[in-house]
Scaffold this motif. Structure first.
Motif, mmCIF file in Angstrom:
data_model
loop_
_atom_site.group_PDB
_atom_site.id
_atom_site.type_symbol
_atom_site.label_atom_id
_atom_site.label_comp_id
_atom_site.label_asym_id
_atom_site.label_seq_id
_atom_site.Cartn_x
_atom_site.Cartn_y
_atom_site.Cartn_z
ATOM 1 N N ILE A 1 11.195 14.481 -10.006
ATOM 2 C CA ILE A 1 12.414 15.123 -9.503
ATOM 3 C C ILE A 1 13.177 15.808 -10.628
ATOM 4 N N ALA A 2 13.195 15.178 -11.796
ATOM 5 C CA ALA A 2 13.958 15.706 -12.933
ATOM 6 C C ALA A 2 13.080 16.501 -13.896
ATOM 7 N N ALA A 3 11.948 16.972 -13.430
ATOM 8 C CA ALA A 3 11.002 17.659 -14.322
ATOM 9 C C ALA A 3 11.615 18.879 -14.993
ATOM 10 N N GLY A 4 12.569 19.516 -14.322
ATOM 11 C CA GLY A 4 13.227 20.677 -14.915
ATOM 12 C C GLY A 4 14.409 20.317 -15.787
ATOM 13 N N GLY A 5 14.605 19.029 -16.026
ATOM 14 C CA GLY A 5 15.708 18.582 -16.867
ATOM 15 C C GLY A 5 16.984 18.304 -16.108
ATOM 16 N N ASP A 6 16.954 18.361 -14.778
ATOM 17 C CA ASP A 6 18.155 18.150 -13.971
ATOM 18 C C ASP A 6 18.277 16.681 -13.590
ATOM 19 N N LEU A 7 18.985 15.910 -14.405
ATOM 20 C CA LEU A 7 19.149 14.489 -14.114
ATOM 21 C C LEU A 7 20.130 14.246 -12.979
ATOM 22 N N THR A 8 20.960 15.230 -12.647
ATOM 23 C CA THR A 8 21.837 15.037 -11.492
ATOM 24 C C THR A 8 21.005 14.922 -10.210
ATOM 25 N N ALA A 9 19.879 15.626 -10.156
ATOM 26 C CA ALA A 9 18.991 15.509 -8.999
ATOM 27 C C ALA A 9 18.392 14.112 -8.925
ATOM 28 N N ALA A 10 18.108 13.535 -10.080
ATOM 29 C CA ALA A 10 17.580 12.170 -10.108
ATOM 30 C C ALA A 10 18.618 11.175 -9.590
ATOM 31 N N VAL A 11 19.878 11.372 -9.986
ATOM 32 C CA VAL A 11 20.945 10.493 -9.501
ATOM 33 C C VAL A 11 21.119 10.664 -7.997
ATOM 34 N N ASP A 12 21.066 11.897 -7.511
ATOM 35 C CA ASP A 12 21.194 12.149 -6.076
ATOM 36 C C ASP A 12 20.094 11.433 -5.304
ATOM 37 N N PHE A 13 18.883 11.467 -5.839
ATOM 38 C CA PHE A 13 17.761 10.773 -5.206
ATOM 39 C C PHE A 13 18.030 9.271 -5.126
ATOM 40 N N LEU A 14 18.519 8.693 -6.220
ATOM 41 C CA LEU A 14 18.798 7.255 -6.240
ATOM 42 C C LEU A 14 19.919 6.895 -5.281
ATOM 43 N N MET A 15 20.959 7.731 -5.212
ATOM 44 C CA MET A 15 22.051 7.461 -4.289
ATOM 45 C C MET A 15 21.553 7.485 -2.844
ATOM 46 N N GLU B 1 0.821 -1.202 0.000
ATOM 47 C CA GLU B 1 0.000 0.000 0.000
ATOM 48 C C GLU B 1 0.860 1.258 0.000
ATOM 49 N N GLU B 2 1.970 1.221 0.737
ATOM 50 C CA GLU B 2 2.885 2.361 0.745
ATOM 51 C C GLU B 2 3.472 2.588 -0.646
ATOM 52 N N THR B 3 3.836 1.509 -1.326
ATOM 53 C CA THR B 3 4.376 1.625 -2.683
ATOM 54 C C THR B 3 3.339 2.211 -3.629
ATOM 55 N N LEU B 4 2.092 1.775 -3.499
ATOM 56 C CA LEU B 4 1.030 2.326 -4.344
ATOM 57 C C LEU B 4 0.817 3.806 -4.050
ATOM 58 N N ASP B 5 0.935 4.217 -2.779
ATOM 59 C CA ASP B 5 0.788 5.627 -2.427
ATOM 60 C C ASP B 5 1.931 6.473 -2.985
ATOM 61 N N LEU B 6 3.157 5.966 -2.858
ATOM 62 C CA LEU B 6 4.331 6.708 -3.331
ATOM 63 C C LEU B 6 4.413 6.745 -4.849
ATOM 64 N N GLY B 7 3.927 5.690 -5.489
ATOM 65 C CA GLY B 7 4.123 5.522 -6.931
ATOM 66 C C GLY B 7 5.439 4.841 -7.197
ATOM 67 N N ASP B 8 5.604 4.296 -8.385
ATOM 68 C CA ASP B 8 6.858 3.609 -8.679
ATOM 69 C C ASP B 8 8.005 4.611 -8.778
ATOM 70 N N VAL B 9 9.217 4.099 -8.681
ATOM 71 C CA VAL B 9 10.402 4.963 -8.671
ATOM 72 C C VAL B 9 10.544 5.712 -9.995
ATOM 73 N N ALA B 10 10.145 5.090 -11.088
ATOM 74 C CA ALA B 10 10.264 5.755 -12.388
ATOM 75 C C ALA B 10 9.506 7.079 -12.393
ATOM 76 N N HIS B 11 8.281 7.071 -11.868
ATOM 77 C CA HIS B 11 7.497 8.303 -11.862
ATOM 78 C C HIS B 11 8.025 9.296 -10.827
ATOM 79 N N GLN B 12 8.569 8.803 -9.726
ATOM 80 C CA GLN B 12 9.202 9.701 -8.760
ATOM 81 C C GLN B 12 10.402 10.395 -9.401
ATOM 82 N N LEU B 13 11.194 9.649 -10.162
ATOM 83 C CA LEU B 13 12.360 10.239 -10.814
ATOM 84 C C LEU B 13 11.953 11.298 -11.827
ATOM 85 N N ARG B 14 10.879 11.059 -12.550
ATOM 86 C CA ARG B 14 10.431 12.050 -13.520
ATOM 87 C C ARG B 14 10.024 13.352 -12.830
#
Length: 373
Positions: A340-354, A325-338
């Motif tokens: 985070i990187a909505a402004g085109g900053d993929l370094t922020a996406a990498v920071d999130f994954l790290m 249920e927590e995963t369904l609330d948060l959404g999958d990581v792919a959509h979370q990464l999008r």
């Protein structure tokens, strides 16, 4: 009932400053214990092998401890580890294969398919009574594997671009000649004969290159799940381990009964997998009980409801259902990464994954996601 399980996690090695994928896995491995960590096909990946466990809490503690050990080894080199299907920032041609004759043959034979194998997955092993049961159970479990994939999707970016997929790793992985749905086999002998034929054909060099989404282990009495992206949060790995164990236990019981499999034709399974890779939890999945598209949340809950008796038998229901249920609330990581990187900053996406990959040693039950109760 005691049914053991184990996990193999693959991790990208990235440079902390540039956030780029780098071929320095051997340096990290040199700083790690001799047991539990191994090299992989490409020199940008380190694999961690868990012990064998009966309880999900013990598995969580093991995985968290391994991640901490790996993170500490990498940080001393100005590196970090990332658990995700793909590293958002990478370049083809900058990562060599590990210098082993088998791997070098694969590079020579499969060319760009091998060069672009810049992906990481997580594999799950669950004990089975015998190899015949394992092979027959594959057929019963297979329709639910795309749902497990959707829960793990973490690879929307490839070589600095948004692919439009939740799991681009799946599409890259399916280019190998013996990947994708396993299909159904009448017995272990039937399955082994098919694998022997593939090796004899010369398309693959050995049985280890059978990369089906699910397969009987060649070295252990287990059924192995291979469809999932690597997962940044260790809790996601534990959740899928609990779901997969319940699926395998139910399937082993089913093959001793009617053996009803549902939608198991290869074209169905491949289409269901594509749907999960495309949308993750952010759209529809194909419901194995109906063969029709339905909201991902509903399909996941259908699976969870079906598995409840077995999860309760193992004492896993409260933990796995809460995590799901927590995963369904948060959404999958792919959509979370999008997001985070909505402004085109993929370094922020990498920071999130790290940050998500790093974990403190477990001291009991798995911890909730940051910012949640």
């Amino acid at each position: 009932m005691a049914v053991s399980m184990g996990v193999e996690e693959e991790f990208h090695v990235v440079d902390v400053e540039s956030r780029m994928l780098v071929a320095r896995a051997h340096e990290v491995l040199d700083r790690l214990p001799a047991r539990g960590f191994v090299t992989e096909f490409l020199q940008s990946v380190v694999e961690s092998n868990s012990g064998v466990h009966v309880s999900l809490d013990a598995l969580h503690e093991d995985l968290a401890r391994s991640r901490q050990t790996l993170s500490e080894a990498a940080s001393g080199l100005g590196l970090a580890i990332v658990a995700a299907g793909t590293a958002p920032l990478a370049r083809v041609g900058t990562v060599d294969a590990t210098p082993h004759p088998r791997y070098l043959h694969m590079v020579d034979e499969y060319r760009l398919v091998a060069d672009e194998q810049l992906i990481c997955g997580v594999q799950f092993h669950v004990d089975v009574p015998d190899r015949d049961t394992a092979v027959r159970a594959m057929c019963v479990v297979s329709p639910w594997l795309p749902t497990l994939l959707a829960l793990s999707t973490s690879s929307p970016f490839w070589l600095g671009r948004d692919t439009g997929y939740a799991s681009w790793r799946t599409l890259l992985w399916q280019r190998w000649p013996t990947s994708g749905p396993a299909g159904c086999f009448a017995s272990a002998a039937d399955y082994d004969a098919a694998v022997t034929g593939l090796v004899r054909s010369g398309v693959i060099s050995d049985a280890g290159m059978v990369y089906y989404d699910i397969r009987p282990s060649a070295h252990q009495q287990t059924l192995e799940l291979r469809i999932c992206d690597a997962c940044p949060r260790v809790e996601t790995v534990v959740m899928i381990a609990g779901l997969f164990r319940a699926l395998v236990v139910d399937a082993c019981a089913a093959v001793r009964g009617t053996g009803e499999c549902g939608h198991t034709r290869p074209q169905w399974l491949r289409a269901m997998t594509w749907r999960a890779a495309r949308s993750g939890l952010g759209g529809d999945l194909v419901d194995p009980t109906t063969g029709l598209a339905g909201p991902a949340r509903a399909v996941v809950r259908t699976m969870l409801t079906r598995l409840r008796p077995t999860l309760e038998e193992f004492g896993d229901w409260e933990l796995v259902s809460a995590m799901t249920e927590e995963t369904l609330d948060l959404g999958d990581v792919a959509h979370q990464l999008r997001r985070i990187a909505a402004g085109g900053d993929l370094t922020a996406a990498v920071d999130f994954l790290m940050a998500q990959t790093r974990t403190r040693p477990a001291t009991g039950a798995p911890v909730p996601a940051p910012g949640r109760r």
